[in-house]
Design an enzyme around this catalytic site. Structure first.
Site, PDB file in Angstrom:
ATOM      1  N   GLY A 181     -41.680 -27.394 -30.636  1.00 33.84           N
ATOM      2  CA  GLY A 181     -41.545 -25.958 -30.851  1.00 33.84           C
ATOM      3  C   GLY A 181     -42.854 -25.209 -30.701  1.00 33.84           C
ATOM      4  O   GLY A 181     -43.807 -25.490 -31.414  1.00 33.84           O
ATOM      5  N   SER A 182     -42.946 -24.249 -29.795  1.00 30.94           N
ATOM      6  CA  SER A 182     -44.216 -23.593 -29.522  1.00 30.94           C
ATOM      7  C   SER A 182     -44.013 -22.433 -28.556  1.00 30.94           C
ATOM      8  O   SER A 182     -42.887 -22.019 -28.295  1.00 30.94           O
ATOM      9  CB  SER A 182     -45.200 -24.613 -28.934  1.00 30.94           C
ATOM     10  OG  SER A 182     -44.552 -25.373 -27.944  1.00 30.94           O
ATOM     11  N   ARG A 183     -45.120 -21.922 -27.994  1.00 32.16           N
ATOM     12  CA  ARG A 183     -45.031 -20.874 -26.983  1.00 32.16           C
ATOM     13  C   ARG A 183     -46.218 -20.984 -26.032  1.00 32.16           C
ATOM     14  O   ARG A 183     -47.216 -21.633 -26.344  1.00 32.16           O
ATOM     15  CB  ARG A 183     -44.986 -19.486 -27.634  1.00 32.16           C
ATOM     16  CG  ARG A 183     -46.299 -19.043 -28.231  1.00 32.16           C
ATOM     17  CD  ARG A 183     -46.150 -17.776 -29.049  1.00 32.16           C
ATOM     18  NE  ARG A 183     -46.186 -16.557 -28.260  1.00 32.16           N
ATOM     19  CZ  ARG A 183     -45.808 -15.365 -28.744  1.00 32.16           C
ATOM     20  NH1 ARG A 183     -45.311 -15.251 -29.961  1.00 32.16           N
ATOM     21  NH2 ARG A 183     -45.890 -14.295 -27.982  1.00 32.16           N
TER      22      ARG A 183
END
Length: 212
Positions: A181-183
Site C-alpha cells: 500500500g503506497s503512492r
C-alpha cells in the site's frame, strides 16, 4: 518482455510466498480444513507480489504511469525536490494493485533523495510531504526534468529503489518496489498536458499520464 528481468512473481515476494505456503501446508497436514484462513492469506500474498510484464506504448513525448492504481491528485504545486513549480500527478496503490515501480520517461537519473517519515494513509495529500519517501530526479533526453517520488503508505514499511545518480532509465524500466500500500507522485514541467483525470485507474507503463 522489455526490461523484465524476472518471472511474473516479483522477486521481492519470493521469501514471503515460500514461508506463507510452507506454513499453510504444515497446518493442513496437521489440522486439515482449519488451515483455510492461512491459505487465504497465502493467496493474498501471492497476488500482492504479482508483477506482469508490460508493453511500452509508442507515443512520442509520453510520460507513463510509474505504478498501477488510481489517480488521486492532478495539480500545480511546488516540486521541493527539483526546486521548481510543477504539475503533480499522484497514483495511489491499494493492497490489490501491482506494486513494482517503473520509469515514466527515458532519461538520466540526476540524483536520488531518501527521506524518513511517517506512515499515514497514502491516499491523503499530506502523505506526499510527511511520509517516508524516495525521490528520483530524472533529466529527459530533451533536457526536461521529471521527478518521480515513491511514497510509503499506512502499512508499507519499506521502499526499495535499485537505481542511483548517473544511471540511464528507459520508459517502463523497473526501478523499485513498495510493499503493502503506497503512492507514487510524478512532478512534470508546467507545460505538460495531462492525459488522465482524478479517479482514473492507471497501469504502470501502459497508461500515458501526460505528454511533455
Amino acid at each position: 518482455m522489455k526490461n523484465y528481468p524476472h518471472p511474473i512473481i516479483a522477486r521481492e515476494g519470493w521469501f514471503y510466498i515460500i514461508i506463507s505456503f510452507a506454513v499453510s501446508s504444515a497446518v493442513t497436514y496437521k489440522w486439515g480444513i482449519w488451515s483455510l484462513p492461512l491459505w487465504l492469506i497465502s493467496l493474498f500474498v501471492l497476488q500482492f507480489f504479482r508483477d506482469p510484464g508490460r508493453v511500452v506504448p509508442d507515443v512520442e513525448h509520453a510520460v507513463l504511469s510509474p505504478a498501477d492504481g488510481r489517480i488521486v491528485v492532478i495539480e500545480k504545486t511546488e516540486d521541493i525536490y527539483g526546486k521548481r513549480e510543477a504539475l503533480k500527478i499522484s497514483v495511489f496503490m491499494n493492497v490489490f494493485n501491482v506494486h513494482s515501480n517503473r520509469s515514466p520517461v527515458d532519461g538520466k537519473v540526476e540524483s536520488v533523495h531518501y527521506f524518513p517519515g511517517k506512515f499515514v494513509n497514502a491516499d491523503l495529500d499530506k502523505a506526499s510531504l510527511e511520509n517516508e519517501r524516495n525521490a528520483l530526479i530524472i533529466k529527459t533526453q530533451n533536457g526536461q526534468t521529471v521527478t518521480c517520488v515513491q511514497v510509503a503508505g499506512l502499512i508499507a514499511r519499506r521502499i526499495l529503489c535499485y537505481v542511483g545518480g548517473g544511471e540511464i532509465l528507459q520508459k517502463g524500466q523497473r526501478f523499485g518496489f513498495i510493499r503493502f500500500g503506497s503512492r507514487v507522485d510524478v512532478y512534470l514541467p508546467l507545460s505538460a498536458r495531462p492525459k488522465v483525470a482524478v479517479g482514473d485507474k492507471v497501469y504502470a507503463t501502459e497508461t500515458v499520464l501526460a505528454e511533455l
